[in-house]
Design an enzyme around this catalytic site. Structure first.
Site, PDB file in Angstrom:
ATOM      1  N   ASP A  38       0.810  -1.070   0.094  1.00  6.95           N
ATOM      2  CA  ASP A  38      -0.013  -0.024   0.219  1.00  6.95           C
ATOM      3  C   ASP A  38       1.070   1.264   0.049  1.00  6.95           C
ATOM      4  O   ASP A  38       2.103   1.181   0.066  1.00  6.95           O
ATOM      5  CB  ASP A  38      -0.888  -0.165   1.214  1.00  6.95           C
ATOM      6  CG  ASP A  38      -1.514   1.310   1.519  1.00  6.95           C
ATOM      7  OD1 ASP A  38      -2.408   1.461   0.795  1.00  6.95           O
ATOM      8  OD2 ASP A  38      -1.494   1.655   2.664  1.00  6.95           O
ATOM      9  N   ASP A  40      -0.135   5.098   0.971  1.00  5.79           N
ATOM     10  CA  ASP A  40      -0.213   5.929   2.263  1.00  5.79           C
ATOM     11  C   ASP A  40      -0.403   5.570   3.446  1.00  5.79           C
ATOM     12  O   ASP A  40      -1.042   4.521   3.781  1.00  5.79           O
ATOM     13  CB  ASP A  40      -1.727   6.670   1.917  1.00  5.79           C
ATOM     14  CG  ASP A  40      -1.749   7.594   0.840  1.00  5.79           C
ATOM     15  OD1 ASP A  40      -0.926   8.628   0.644  1.00  5.79           O
ATOM     16  OD2 ASP A  40      -2.724   7.529  -0.322  1.00  5.79           O
ATOM     17  N   GLU A  85     -13.548   5.375   8.610  1.00  5.55           N
ATOM     18  CA  GLU A  85     -12.648   4.424   8.024  1.00  5.55           C
ATOM     19  C   GLU A  85     -11.870   3.699   9.207  1.00  5.55           C
ATOM     20  O   GLU A  85     -11.426   2.485   8.945  1.00  5.55           O
ATOM     21  CB  GLU A  85     -11.507   5.266   7.112  1.00  5.55           C
ATOM     22  CG  GLU A  85     -10.370   4.357   6.839  1.00  5.55           C
ATOM     23  CD  GLU A  85      -9.146   5.280   5.972  1.00  5.55           C
ATOM     24  OE1 GLU A  85      -9.114   6.254   5.910  1.00  5.55           O
ATOM     25  OE2 GLU A  85      -7.880   4.431   5.864  1.00  5.55           O
ATOM     26  N   SER A 153      -2.435   1.356  -4.426  1.00  2.00           N
ATOM     27  CA  SER A 153      -3.003   2.711  -3.651  1.00  2.00           C
ATOM     28  C   SER A 153      -4.335   3.054  -3.964  1.00  2.00           C
ATOM     29  O   SER A 153      -4.536   3.252  -5.131  1.00  2.00           O
ATOM     30  CB  SER A 153      -1.887   3.669  -3.703  1.00  2.00           C
ATOM     31  OG  SER A 153      -2.444   4.865  -3.183  1.00  2.00           O
ATOM     32  N   ALA A 154      -4.989   3.396  -2.934  1.00  2.00           N
ATOM     33  CA  ALA A 154      -6.414   4.075  -3.205  1.00  2.00           C
ATOM     34  C   ALA A 154      -6.165   5.415  -3.209  1.00  2.00           C
ATOM     35  O   ALA A 154      -7.224   6.233  -3.233  1.00  2.00           O
ATOM     36  CB  ALA A 154      -7.254   3.739  -2.287  1.00  2.00           C
ATOM     37  N   LYS A 202      -9.753  -3.245  -3.304  1.00  2.00           N
ATOM     38  CA  LYS A 202      -8.576  -3.821  -3.950  1.00  2.00           C
ATOM     39  C   LYS A 202      -8.499  -5.088  -4.281  1.00  2.00           C
ATOM     40  O   LYS A 202      -7.777  -5.398  -5.313  1.00  2.00           O
ATOM     41  CB  LYS A 202      -7.242  -3.598  -2.763  1.00  2.00           C
ATOM     42  CG  LYS A 202      -7.083  -1.864  -2.507  1.00  2.00           C
ATOM     43  CD  LYS A 202      -5.862  -1.702  -1.703  1.00  2.00           C
ATOM     44  CE  LYS A 202      -5.551  -0.103  -1.413  1.00  2.00           C
ATOM     45  NZ  LYS A 202      -4.532   0.218  -0.834  1.00  2.00           N
ATOM     46  N   ASP A 227      -1.612  -0.865   5.872  1.00  2.00           N
ATOM     47  CA  ASP A 227      -1.753  -0.286   7.243  1.00  2.00           C
ATOM     48  C   ASP A 227      -3.503  -0.263   7.460  1.00  2.00           C
ATOM     49  O   ASP A 227      -3.858   0.070   8.293  1.00  2.00           O
ATOM     50  CB  ASP A 227      -1.475   1.336   7.288  1.00  2.00           C
ATOM     51  CG  ASP A 227      -2.295   2.249   6.369  1.00  2.00           C
ATOM     52  OD1 ASP A 227      -2.563   2.101   5.256  1.00  2.00           O
ATOM     53  OD2 ASP A 227      -3.114   3.087   6.976  1.00  2.00           O
TER      54      ASP A 227
HETATM   55  O1  C5P Z   1      -2.526   4.443  -0.464  1.00  2.00           O
HETATM   56  P1  C5P Z   1      -3.816   4.101   0.278  1.00  2.00           P
HETATM   57  O2  C5P Z   1      -4.707   3.018  -0.434  1.00  2.00           O
HETATM   58  O3  C5P Z   1      -3.572   3.855   1.815  1.00  2.00           O
HETATM   59  O4  C5P Z   1      -4.791   5.541   0.175  1.00  2.00           O
HETATM   60  C1  C5P Z   1      -5.795   5.584   0.701  1.00  2.00           C
HETATM   61  C2  C5P Z   1      -6.007   6.585   2.135  1.00  2.00           C
HETATM   62  O5  C5P Z   1      -6.367   7.870   1.459  1.00  2.00           O
HETATM   63  C3  C5P Z   1      -6.976   6.218   2.975  1.00  2.00           C
HETATM   64  O6  C5P Z   1      -6.293   5.500   4.367  1.00  2.00           O
HETATM   65  C4  C5P Z   1      -7.536   7.541   3.102  1.00  2.00           C
HETATM   66  O7  C5P Z   1      -7.565   7.873   4.696  1.00  2.00           O
HETATM   67  C5  C5P Z   1      -7.128   8.511   2.537  1.00  2.00           C
HETATM   68  N1  C5P Z   1      -7.923   9.476   1.913  1.00  2.00           N
HETATM   69  C6  C5P Z   1      -7.733  10.795   2.015  1.00  2.00           C
HETATM   70  N2  C5P Z   1      -8.593  11.778   1.277  1.00  2.00           N
HETATM   71  C7  C5P Z   1      -9.770  11.307   0.570  1.00  2.00           C
HETATM   72  C8  C5P Z   1      -9.936   9.763   0.527  1.00  2.00           C
HETATM   73  C9  C5P Z   1      -8.857   8.724   0.813  1.00  2.00           C
HETATM   74  O8  C5P Z   1      -6.873  11.347   2.674  1.00  2.00           O
HETATM   75  N3  C5P Z   1     -10.464  11.883  -0.145  1.00  2.00           N
HETATM   76 MG    MG Z   2      -2.834   2.999   3.302  1.00  2.00          MG
END
Ligand code: C5P
Ligand code: MG
Length: 286
Positions: A38, A40, A85, A153-154, A202, A227
């Protein structure tokens, strides 16, 4: 056993099992290994000098890119949805529609801002995003041994690529699955490309990218880093997996979430801002 696994931040529900998996991976060697991580709060730090570090989305929270009004709206979304979350009292099924809502609303707001592609590198440079201590060794070791690293990554692909490019570790063995921005010919954001990746789909994202895993079919051992509990499905596309070692960073709401992380991840790293454990395991295997 690897000395780093006795650090006070390391928790394991079954250390003998972990030892067995690492041994099996070491015997198969680096040619059988692939790493799926992942981004973030897994490759990047959660806090630095007592301050929260930004996610890809938060990196865009810069007046050069977005208006004060949009900034406020994104902050409201974060304050509404981030507690959901990380709420251990809700199931993934309960959270899923709300997470889709968060990403959808945030992306719609970003698109309205007509974000310019040529400013992305500047806002990344100005952001407080920091890769975890030991990142250089992690990326360089994988590159040196030709071990593929999939960053799944999301967050936002364009932003995360810029973070690792500026850190000098966007090596050729790195592949990214993420949400990419779609810019028009003038370099203005007009949409996001493809199917949305949020923290709870995912698995679908992995299955959509079957070609990637097919190309890596000889690599049946997986080191997975995440994480969130949603990160556990990132390896669901791996072809005939033999061994998987799952390392989970437990950054926030530690006491509430520890039990569920210990059940789901083989190794849980509690408020550990380093890559030391992953690096020690990699050095042992390679
Ligand atoms: O890279 P990763 O898959 O961890 O990215 C997802 C993270 O992005 C989530 O854990 C979420 O807290 C964060 N996020 C954010 N703002 C958004 C959507 C998701 O900070 N609008
Ligand atoms: Mg993450």
């Amino acid at each position: 056993m690897i000395p780093e696994l006795t650090r006070p931040s390391v928790y394991m529900r079954d250390s003998k099992r972990v030892e067995g998996i690492i041994q099996a991976m070491q015997q198969s060697g680096s040619n059988s290994l692939q790493v799926i991580s992942d981004f973030d709060m897994t490759l990047t730090r959660f806090t630095y000098n007592g301050k929260r570090c930004p996610t890809c989305h938060n990196i865009l929270d810069n007046r050069k890119l977005i208006s004060e009004e949009c900034k406020e709206k994104l902050k409201d979304l974060l304050n509404t949805y981030y507690p959901i979350e990380i709420n251990s009292g809700l199931s993934a099924e309960e959270k899923l529609p709300l997470m889709v809502e968060w990403w959808t609303k945030a992306h719609a707001l970003l698109v309205q801002q007509k974000i310019r592609k040529d400013l992305l590198s500047l806002v990344v440079r100005e952001s407080g995003a920091v890769l975890r201590e030991g990142y250089q060794l992690f990326f360089d070791c994988l590159q040196e041994h030709d071990i593929p690293l999939l960053i799944f990554s999301a967050g936002i692909g364009d932003v995360l690529e810029e973070v690792i490019r500026q850190a000098g570790v966007f090596h050729p063995n790195v592949k990214v699955f993420s949400n990419y921005m779609d810019f028009d010919e003038s370099g203005t954001l007009q949409a996001f490309k493809g199917q949305l990746i949020h923290i709870y789909n995912k698995r679908e994202g992995a299955l959509l990218n079957a070609g990637h895993f097919q190309a890596l079919r000889a690599r049946r051992n997986v080191l997975l880093l995440g994480d969130s509990l949603g990160d556990l499905t990132m390896a669901d596309g791996v072809y005939r997996m033999q061994n998987i070692l799952k390392i989970g960073f437990l950054n926030d709401k530690v006491e509430e979430r520890k039990e569920s992380y210990l059940k789901a991840y083989d190794i849980v790293l509690e408020q550990d801002e380093t890559m030391n454990v992953a690096n020690a395991i990699l050095l042992h295997i390679t």
